[in-house]
Design a protein around this motif. Structure first.
Motif, short mmCIF file in Angstrom:
data_model
loop_
_atom_site.label_atom_id
_atom_site.label_comp_id
_atom_site.label_asym_id
_atom_site.label_seq_id
_atom_site.Cartn_x
_atom_site.Cartn_y
_atom_site.Cartn_z
N ILE A 4 -23.11 -26.40 46.90
CA ILE A 4 -23.91 -25.17 46.86
C ILE A 4 -24.85 -25.18 48.06
O ILE A 4 -25.54 -26.17 48.30
N ALA A 5 -24.85 -24.06 48.80
CA ALA A 5 -25.72 -23.95 49.97
C ALA A 5 -27.18 -23.87 49.51
O ALA A 5 -27.51 -23.07 48.64
N THR A 6 -28.02 -24.71 50.09
CA THR A 6 -29.44 -24.68 49.75
C THR A 6 -30.31 -24.48 50.98
O THR A 6 -31.47 -24.11 50.85
N HIS A 7 -29.78 -24.74 52.15
CA HIS A 7 -30.52 -24.54 53.41
C HIS A 7 -30.60 -23.04 53.66
O HIS A 7 -29.60 -22.35 53.55
N PRO A 8 -31.78 -22.51 53.97
CA PRO A 8 -31.91 -21.06 54.16
C PRO A 8 -30.91 -20.47 55.16
O PRO A 8 -30.38 -19.38 54.95
N GLN A 9 -30.63 -21.21 56.24
CA GLN A 9 -29.67 -20.69 57.22
C GLN A 9 -28.27 -20.61 56.62
O GLN A 9 -27.54 -19.64 56.84
N ASP A 10 -27.87 -21.62 55.85
CA ASP A 10 -26.55 -21.61 55.22
C ASP A 10 -26.41 -20.44 54.25
O ASP A 10 -25.38 -19.77 54.19
N ILE A 11 -27.48 -20.19 53.48
CA ILE A 11 -27.48 -19.07 52.55
C ILE A 11 -27.36 -17.76 53.32
O ILE A 11 -26.59 -16.87 52.96
#
Length: 72
Positions: A4-11
Motif C-alpha cells: 500500500i502506497a504511504t509516501h505522499p508522492q506515491d499516493i
C-alpha cells in the motif's frame, strides 16, 4: 498482496494515473504541460524519482484538481 502506497508522492502518482485514465489524458500530454520530454515523464512515473513541487503542482492543474486532492 501489493504494498500500500504511504509516501505522499506515491499516493499522488497513483491518483494522477487514475484521474488521467478517467479523463482520457495521456502522459505525452502531461509532458507537454510540464514542458518536458515524454520519455522523461514516463521515467518519473516508473522509476520512483522524486518529483519537484512545481511538477506535482502542474500535474494537479493538468487533471483539474488541487494538489491536496492528489495526495489524499
Amino acid at each position: 498482496m501489493p504494498a500500500i502506497a504511504t509516501h505522499p508522492q506515491d499516493i499522488a502518482i497513483l491518483n494522477l494515473n487514475m484521474l488521467m485514465q478517467l479523463e482520457g489524458k495521456y502522459r505525452k500530454d502531461l509532458a507537454k504541460h510540464l514542458g518536458r520530454m515524454p520519455q522523461a515523464v514516463s521515467r518519473m512515473f516508473i522509476s520512483g524519482s522524486e518529483w519537484t513541487f512545481n511538477d506535482m503542482w502542474k500535474a494537479a492543474e493538468f487533471v483539474g484538481v488541487s494538489l491536496d486532492v492528489l495526495t489524499d
